[in-house]
Design a protein around this motif. Sequence first.
Motif, PDB file in Angstrom:
ATOM      1  N   ASP A   1       0.808  -1.217   0.000  1.00 37.04           N
ATOM      2  CA  ASP A   1       0.000   0.000   0.000  1.00 37.04           C
ATOM      3  C   ASP A   1       0.845   1.272   0.000  1.00 37.04           C
ATOM      4  N   LEU A   2       2.041   1.207  -0.589  1.00 41.71           N
ATOM      5  CA  LEU A   2       2.906   2.386  -0.644  1.00 41.71           C
ATOM      6  C   LEU A   2       2.232   3.552  -1.349  1.00 41.71           C
ATOM      7  N   GLU A   3       1.413   3.258  -2.358  1.00 34.42           N
ATOM      8  CA  GLU A   3       0.733   4.333  -3.085  1.00 34.42           C
ATOM      9  C   GLU A   3      -0.248   5.086  -2.194  1.00 34.42           C
ATOM     10  N   ASN A   4      -0.666   4.478  -1.104  1.00 33.98           N
ATOM     11  CA  ASN A   4      -1.577   5.138  -0.173  1.00 33.98           C
ATOM     12  C   ASN A   4      -0.832   5.958   0.879  1.00 33.98           C
ATOM     13  N   LYS A   5       0.475   5.729   1.009  1.00 37.06           N
ATOM     14  CA  LYS A   5       1.238   6.370   2.083  1.00 37.06           C
ATOM     15  C   LYS A   5       2.266   7.391   1.614  1.00 37.06           C
ATOM     16  N   LEU A   6       2.835   7.163   0.435  1.00 41.46           N
ATOM     17  CA  LEU A   6       3.943   7.999  -0.023  1.00 41.46           C
ATOM     18  C   LEU A   6       3.545   8.878  -1.202  1.00 41.46           C
ATOM     19  N   PRO A   7       4.148  10.064  -1.323  1.00 40.78           N
ATOM     20  CA  PRO A   7       3.834  10.923  -2.469  1.00 40.78           C
ATOM     21  C   PRO A   7       4.617  10.556  -3.731  1.00 40.78           C
ATOM     22  N   PHE A   8       5.630   9.679  -3.618  1.00 43.61           N
ATOM     23  CA  PHE A   8       6.453   9.293  -4.767  1.00 43.61           C
ATOM     24  C   PHE A   8       6.730   7.804  -4.664  1.00 43.61           C
ATOM     25  N   VAL A   9       6.302   7.035  -5.684  1.00 40.72           N
ATOM     26  CA  VAL A   9       6.400   5.577  -5.630  1.00 40.72           C
ATOM     27  C   VAL A   9       7.086   5.065  -6.894  1.00 40.72           C
ATOM     28  N   LEU A  10       8.053   4.181  -6.695  1.00 43.11           N
ATOM     29  CA  LEU A  10       8.737   3.504  -7.798  1.00 43.11           C
ATOM     30  C   LEU A  10       8.111   2.122  -7.934  1.00 43.11           C
ATOM     31  N   LEU A  11       7.512   1.845  -9.098  1.00 43.72           N
ATOM     32  CA  LEU A  11       6.640   0.683  -9.246  1.00 43.72           C
ATOM     33  C   LEU A  11       7.339  -0.628  -9.591  1.00 43.72           C
TER      34      LEU A  11
ATOM     35  N   SER B   1      15.464   8.292  -8.342  1.00 42.76           N
ATOM     36  CA  SER B   1      15.143   8.826  -7.020  1.00 42.76           C
ATOM     37  C   SER B   1      14.429  10.168  -7.189  1.00 42.76           C
ATOM     38  N   CYS B   2      13.787  10.596  -6.136  1.00 45.00           N
ATOM     39  CA  CYS B   2      13.105  11.888  -6.124  1.00 45.00           C
ATOM     40  C   CYS B   2      13.888  12.831  -5.226  1.00 45.00           C
ATOM     41  N   MET B   3      14.320  13.942  -5.791  1.00 45.24           N
ATOM     42  CA  MET B   3      15.149  14.893  -5.058  1.00 45.24           C
ATOM     43  C   MET B   3      14.344  16.001  -4.395  1.00 45.24           C
ATOM     44  N   GLY B   4      13.041  16.041  -4.641  1.00 47.48           N
ATOM     45  CA  GLY B   4      12.207  17.051  -4.008  1.00 47.48           C
ATOM     46  C   GLY B   4      10.857  17.159  -4.688  1.00 47.48           C
ATOM     47  N   ILE B   5       9.877  17.591  -3.920  1.00 48.00           N
ATOM     48  CA  ILE B   5       8.513  17.760  -4.429  1.00 48.00           C
ATOM     49  C   ILE B   5       8.012  19.136  -4.003  1.00 48.00           C
ATOM     50  N   GLN B   6       7.362  19.818  -4.933  1.00 49.52           N
ATOM     51  CA  GLN B   6       6.714  21.093  -4.628  1.00 49.52           C
ATOM     52  C   GLN B   6       5.239  20.973  -4.934  1.00 49.52           C
ATOM     53  N   GLU B   7       4.429  21.645  -4.144  1.00 47.43           N
ATOM     54  CA  GLU B   7       2.998  21.688  -4.418  1.00 47.43           C
ATOM     55  C   GLU B   7       2.488  23.087  -4.154  1.00 47.43           C
ATOM     56  N   ARG B   8       1.468  23.454  -4.916  1.00 45.78           N
ATOM     57  CA  ARG B   8       0.826  24.752  -4.681  1.00 45.78           C
ATOM     58  C   ARG B   8      -0.616  24.682  -5.152  1.00 45.78           C
TER      59      ARG B   8
ATOM     60  N   VAL C   1       1.470  20.140  -8.770  1.00 45.17           N
ATOM     61  CA  VAL C   1       2.588  19.484  -8.094  1.00 45.17           C
ATOM     62  C   VAL C   1       3.733  19.266  -9.073  1.00 45.17           C
ATOM     63  N   ALA C   2       4.951  19.308  -8.561  1.00 47.89           N
ATOM     64  CA  ALA C   2       6.133  19.081  -9.384  1.00 47.89           C
ATOM     65  C   ALA C   2       7.108  18.217  -8.591  1.00 47.89           C
ATOM     66  N   ALA C   3       7.766  17.284  -9.286  1.00 50.10           N
ATOM     67  CA  ALA C   3       8.768  16.422  -8.662  1.00 50.10           C
ATOM     68  C   ALA C   3      10.072  16.530  -9.435  1.00 50.10           C
ATOM     69  N   ASN C   4      11.188  16.582  -8.716  1.00 50.63           N
ATOM     70  CA  ASN C   4      12.503  16.530  -9.330  1.00 50.63           C
ATOM     71  C   ASN C   4      12.935  15.067  -9.358  1.00 50.63           C
ATOM     72  N   VAL C   5      12.971  14.493 -10.554  1.00 49.33           N
ATOM     73  CA  VAL C   5      13.288  13.081 -10.744  1.00 49.33           C
ATOM     74  C   VAL C   5      14.740  12.965 -11.185  1.00 49.33           C
ATOM     75  N   ARG C   6      15.483  12.106 -10.507  1.00 48.20           N
ATOM     76  CA  ARG C   6      16.918  11.978 -10.780  1.00 48.20           C
ATOM     77  C   ARG C   6      17.270  10.580 -11.272  1.00 48.20           C
ATOM     78  N   ASN C   7      18.127  10.539 -12.297  1.00 48.41           N
ATOM     79  CA  ASN C   7      18.703   9.292 -12.794  1.00 48.41           C
ATOM     80  C   ASN C   7      19.965   9.013 -11.980  1.00 48.41           C
ATOM     81  N   ARG C   8      19.998   7.898 -11.279  1.00 45.11           N
ATOM     82  CA  ARG C   8      21.149   7.549 -10.441  1.00 45.11           C
ATOM     83  C   ARG C   8      22.177   6.710 -11.191  1.00 45.11           C
ATOM     84  N   GLU C   9      21.973   6.489 -12.471  1.00 42.77           N
ATOM     85  CA  GLU C   9      22.851   5.612 -13.250  1.00 42.77           C
ATOM     86  C   GLU C   9      23.760   6.422 -14.172  1.00 42.77           C
ATOM     87  N   ASN C  10      24.815   5.776 -14.626  1.00 42.04           N
ATOM     88  CA  ASN C  10      25.747   6.382 -15.587  1.00 42.04           C
ATOM     89  C   ASN C  10      25.369   6.037 -17.013  1.00 42.04           C
TER      90      ASN C  10
END
Length: 103
Positions: free
Chosen positions: A2-12, A21-28, A37-46
Amino acid sequence: YDLENKLPFVLLDSRTQRSVSCMGIQERKLEDGRLEVAANVRNRENRRIQVQIDCQFKDEQGFVVDATPFQTLILTENAQESVKFTSMNDKARKYTFRVRQAR
């Protein structure tokens, strides 16, 4: 499960859990009551990766009142991109960004 019910950012899936990874979320709240809402999505790979992201907007009790279609996001090596979504109505109070491997 039930992560989708608890977290604002879910990797499926396991591949995105390793690569993204998510480096930050803004909402207004917009003047007309809709939620943006906006999310900063980061690629952790080379390496360049391609994922899909959507947003489910929810009411105060966590029920989905609006959902966006998945959109493709291409992230270059170690890059960070901002992704923005706006709810269709003023009933949204919560949200969940969902990220999956591109199909």
